[in-house]
Design a protein around this motif. Structure first.
Motif, PDB file in Angstrom:
ATOM      1  N   MET A  29      11.526  -7.509  23.040  1.00 52.67           N
ATOM      2  CA  MET A  29      10.322  -8.053  23.639  1.00 52.67           C
ATOM      3  C   MET A  29       9.141  -7.268  23.110  1.00 52.67           C
ATOM      4  N   GLY A  30       8.051  -7.967  22.856  1.00 51.91           N
ATOM      5  CA  GLY A  30       6.828  -7.351  22.387  1.00 51.91           C
ATOM      6  C   GLY A  30       5.657  -7.868  23.192  1.00 51.91           C
ATOM      7  N   ALA A  31       4.505  -7.298  22.947  1.00 53.45           N
ATOM      8  CA  ALA A  31       3.315  -7.696  23.689  1.00 53.45           C
ATOM      9  C   ALA A  31       2.078  -7.573  22.816  1.00 53.45           C
ATOM     10  N   SER A  32       1.014  -8.225  23.257  1.00 54.44           N
ATOM     11  CA  SER A  32      -0.266  -8.146  22.554  1.00 54.44           C
ATOM     12  C   SER A  32      -1.094  -6.997  23.131  1.00 54.44           C
ATOM     13  N   ARG A  33      -2.164  -6.656  22.445  1.00 55.75           N
ATOM     14  CA  ARG A  33      -3.035  -5.572  22.907  1.00 55.75           C
ATOM     15  C   ARG A  33      -3.584  -5.816  24.312  1.00 55.75           C
ATOM     16  N   PRO A  34      -4.093  -7.029  24.632  1.00 48.44           N
ATOM     17  CA  PRO A  34      -4.609  -7.226  25.990  1.00 48.44           C
ATOM     18  C   PRO A  34      -3.568  -6.946  27.076  1.00 48.44           C
ATOM     19  N   ALA A  35      -2.325  -7.347  26.850  1.00 45.82           N
ATOM     20  CA  ALA A  35      -1.283  -7.081  27.851  1.00 45.82           C
ATOM     21  C   ALA A  35      -1.065  -5.585  28.033  1.00 45.82           C
ATOM     22  N   CYS A  36      -1.130  -4.840  26.935  1.00 42.91           N
ATOM     23  CA  CYS A  36      -0.970  -3.381  27.008  1.00 42.91           C
ATOM     24  C   CYS A  36      -2.212  -2.729  27.618  1.00 42.91           C
ATOM     25  N   ASP A  37      -3.394  -3.157  27.176  1.00 43.45           N
ATOM     26  CA  ASP A  37      -4.641  -2.583  27.693  1.00 43.45           C
ATOM     27  C   ASP A  37      -4.794  -2.796  29.196  1.00 43.45           C
TER      28      ASP A  37
ATOM     29  N   VAL B 241       2.250  -4.185  30.613  1.00 39.85           N
ATOM     30  CA  VAL B 241       3.460  -3.729  29.926  1.00 39.85           C
ATOM     31  C   VAL B 241       3.144  -2.397  29.253  1.00 39.85           C
ATOM     32  N   PRO B 242       4.166  -1.607  28.923  1.00 42.46           N
ATOM     33  CA  PRO B 242       3.908  -0.326  28.261  1.00 42.46           C
ATOM     34  C   PRO B 242       3.401  -0.513  26.822  1.00 42.46           C
ATOM     35  N   GLU B 243       2.566   0.396  26.377  1.00 43.10           N
ATOM     36  CA  GLU B 243       2.014   0.333  25.018  1.00 43.10           C
ATOM     37  C   GLU B 243       3.088   0.436  23.949  1.00 43.10           C
ATOM     38  N   THR B 244       4.236   0.971  24.299  1.00 39.66           N
ATOM     39  CA  THR B 244       5.314   1.146  23.325  1.00 39.66           C
ATOM     40  C   THR B 244       5.876  -0.164  22.801  1.00 39.66           C
ATOM     41  N   ILE B 245       5.569  -1.284  23.458  1.00 37.29           N
ATOM     42  CA  ILE B 245       6.079  -2.568  22.966  1.00 37.29           C
ATOM     43  C   ILE B 245       4.988  -3.424  22.316  1.00 37.29           C
ATOM     44  N   GLN B 246       3.826  -2.839  22.067  1.00 34.39           N
ATOM     45  CA  GLN B 246       2.743  -3.589  21.434  1.00 34.39           C
ATOM     46  C   GLN B 246       3.109  -3.953  20.004  1.00 34.39           C
ATOM     47  N   VAL B 247       2.876  -5.210  19.637  1.00 42.11           N
ATOM     48  CA  VAL B 247       3.099  -5.708  18.280  1.00 42.11           C
ATOM     49  C   VAL B 247       1.737  -5.873  17.623  1.00 42.11           C
ATOM     50  N   GLY B 248       1.590  -5.356  16.421  1.00 39.54           N
ATOM     51  CA  GLY B 248       0.330  -5.517  15.698  1.00 39.54           C
ATOM     52  C   GLY B 248       0.024  -4.337  14.813  1.00 39.54           C
ATOM     53  N   LEU B 249      -1.177  -4.321  14.258  1.00 35.05           N
ATOM     54  CA  LEU B 249      -1.578  -3.237  13.362  1.00 35.05           C
ATOM     55  C   LEU B 249      -1.464  -1.869  14.007  1.00 35.05           C
ATOM     56  N   THR B 250      -1.837  -1.776  15.281  1.00 35.05           N
ATOM     57  CA  THR B 250      -1.765  -0.489  15.969  1.00 35.05           C
ATOM     58  C   THR B 250      -0.500  -0.369  16.812  1.00 35.05           C
ATOM     59  N   GLY B 251       0.407  -1.291  16.633  1.00 33.64           N
ATOM     60  CA  GLY B 251       1.680  -1.268  17.355  1.00 33.64           C
ATOM     61  C   GLY B 251       2.828  -1.360  16.382  1.00 33.64           C
ATOM     62  N   LYS B 252       3.836  -2.078  16.770  1.00 31.70           N
ATOM     63  CA  LYS B 252       5.033  -2.235  15.941  1.00 31.70           C
ATOM     64  C   LYS B 252       4.884  -3.408  14.976  1.00 31.70           C
ATOM     65  N   ILE B 253       5.555  -3.275  13.855  1.00 29.97           N
ATOM     66  CA  ILE B 253       5.677  -4.370  12.902  1.00 29.97           C
ATOM     67  C   ILE B 253       7.096  -4.915  13.094  1.00 29.97           C
ATOM     68  N   VAL B 254       7.212  -6.198  13.368  1.00 29.26           N
ATOM     69  CA  VAL B 254       8.520  -6.800  13.614  1.00 29.26           C
ATOM     70  C   VAL B 254       8.757  -7.940  12.639  1.00 29.26           C
ATOM     71  N   SER B 255      10.018  -8.201  12.356  1.00 33.76           N
ATOM     72  CA  SER B 255      10.348  -9.319  11.462  1.00 33.76           C
ATOM     73  C   SER B 255      11.691  -9.926  11.860  1.00 33.76           C
ATOM     74  N   PRO B 256      11.774 -10.456  13.068  1.00 32.77           N
ATOM     75  CA  PRO B 256      13.024 -11.076  13.516  1.00 32.77           C
ATOM     76  C   PRO B 256      13.220 -12.454  12.891  1.00 32.77           C
ATOM     77  N   GLU B 257      14.409 -13.003  13.069  1.00 37.04           N
ATOM     78  CA  GLU B 257      14.681 -14.364  12.634  1.00 37.04           C
ATOM     79  C   GLU B 257      13.792 -15.346  13.399  1.00 37.04           C
ATOM     80  N   VAL B 258      13.639 -15.110  14.724  1.00 37.97           N
ATOM     81  CA  VAL B 258      12.826 -15.972  15.573  1.00 37.97           C
ATOM     82  C   VAL B 258      11.887 -15.106  16.399  1.00 37.97           C
ATOM     83  N   TYR B 259      10.611 -15.413  16.336  1.00 39.28           N
ATOM     84  CA  TYR B 259       9.591 -14.727  17.127  1.00 39.28           C
ATOM     85  C   TYR B 259       8.950 -15.783  18.011  1.00 39.28           C
ATOM     86  N   ILE B 260       9.076 -15.634  19.315  1.00 39.85           N
ATOM     87  CA  ILE B 260       8.508 -16.602  20.245  1.00 39.85           C
ATOM     88  C   ILE B 260       7.227 -16.009  20.807  1.00 39.85           C
ATOM     89  N   ALA B 261       6.103 -16.586  20.436  1.00 37.77           N
ATOM     90  CA  ALA B 261       4.780 -16.109  20.842  1.00 37.77           C
ATOM     91  C   ALA B 261       4.297 -16.941  22.023  1.00 37.77           C
TER      92      ALA B 261
END
Length: 92
Positions: free
Chosen positions: A1-9, A13-33
């Motif tokens: 599970m990942g989150a956007s900056r607004p959800a973390c800010d 949700v914890p900042e450790t699951i933020q996806v993006g330039l200042t978060g994690k880079i992910v490349s799963p088979e399926v990403y549900i946004a």
């Protein structure tokens, strides 16, 4: 599970699951946004995903430019039907 900056800010949700330039880079088979607008920072974190499925109420959201599949609608209304269909396809 990942989150956007607004959800973390907003401490939803914890900042450790933020996806993006200042978060994690992910490349799963399926990403549900779900309810992700698709800011360039967030897209940089998930653009390596093989299939992006986007659910957003804004038909002009940037995420739809990157998504392989997209649903325009309120995620609270879309997710029950989406979940039911996935369970059906998986035979559960």
């Amino acid at each position: 599970m990942g989150a956007s900056r607004p959800a973390c800010d907003n401490a939803w949700v914890p900042e450790t699951i933020q996806v993006g330039l200042t978060g994690k880079i992910v490349s799963p088979e399926v990403y549900i946004a779900i309810a992700i607008s698709g800011s360039s920072q967030h897209l940089a974190g998930c653009s390596g995903s093989k299939n992006i499925i986007a659910i957003n109420k804004d038909p002009d959201a940037n995420i739809f430019r990157e998504a392989r599949f997209g649903v325009v609608g309120d995620w609270k209304k879309v997710m029950p039907a989406f979940t039911a269909k996935v369970k059906e396809l998986l035979g559960r």
